[in-house]
Write an enzyme that holds these catalytic residues in place. Structure first.
Site: not given
Ligand code: GAR
Length: 213
Positions: A14, A65, A93, A112, A148, A177
């Site tokens: 992303n 945190r 994450m 998400h 989320d 995405e």
């Molecule tokens: C993506 O699919 C994003 O939507 C998901 O992690 C992936 C990261 O991909 N996020 C979640 O699950 C958040 N709860 P990337 O590192 O290739 O962008």
């Protein structure tokens, strides 16, 4: 351009889609900093390849945190991203606390890989496939204290095919995405979004950066 910080934990595809749209001139943003909570995240390499500053903050090095979030907010502010900029969580994450969110009110977004409020969490694609839904997709939303959960900016849908698992569905969602996240960020850059409670209103026309408050 809209100053942004991108938070990653992994592959950063992303992040790559955002970099690509900026370089093509269709996204009026400038990535001031990429932050990762994992030193080995491939997203860091993507950033370096494009000359974007990076910062690793390993969450296990912090006692809480809140202290982790404070360090992250400080690094982002030092990079020139304030409440007129935007923090973009892209496969980051970690849940962020009010310590972080109060530094960037309504200025943190997340993507998400499911149609929220269905299938939140870290396995959105696999959970949707296992449930047997016929449609899933992705959601870009403003971030609040719950995972989320915040107000939805844009969603896009894909059909789920019979017998498909998360590994088959995931890449098709990821392709979407990469289309919708740069779009959502561009709306922020054009100052076209207003948050009213749970609802995000998209105005037909925005204001140039110079005229924004
Ligand atoms: C993506 O699919 C994003 O939507 C998901 O992690 C992936 C990261 O991909 N996020 C979640 O699950 C958040 N709860 P990337 O590192 O290739 O962008």
């Amino acid at each position: 351009p809209l100053p942004i910080a991108v938070l990653v934990s992994g592959s950063g595809s992303n992040l790559q889609s955002i970099i690509d749209r900026i370089e093509e001139g269709v996204l009026d943003a400038e990535i001031r900093l990429v932050v990762s909570n994992r030193p080995g995240a491939f997203g860091l390499e993507r950033a370096r390849k494009h000359g974007i500053p990076t910062k690793v903050l390993t969450h296990t090095d912090f006692p809480s945190r809140e202290t982790f979030d404070a360090a992250m907010a400080e690094a982002i502010a030092a990079a020139g991203v304030d409440r007129r900029g935007l923090v973009v969580m892209a496969g980051f994450m970690r849940i962020v606390t009010p310590v972080f969110l109060s530094a960037f009110p309504h200025r943190v977004v997340n993507i998400h890989p499911a149609l929220l409020p269905a299938f939140p969490g870290v396995h959105g694609q696999a959970d949707a496939a296992a449930y047997g839904v016929k449609i899933s997709g992705c959601t870009v939303h403003f971030v609040d204290e719950k995972m989320d959960h915040g107000p939805v900016i844009i969603q896009a849908a894909v059909p789920c095919l019979d017998g498909e698992d998360g590994d088959a569905l995931g890449p098709r969602i990821l392709k979407l995405e990469h289309r919708v996240y740069p779009q959502a960020i561009q709306w922020v850059a054009e100052d076209r979004l207003t948050v009213c409670g749970r609802h995000v209103e998209l105005r037909v026309s925005g204001r140039p950066r110079a005229e924004q408050p």
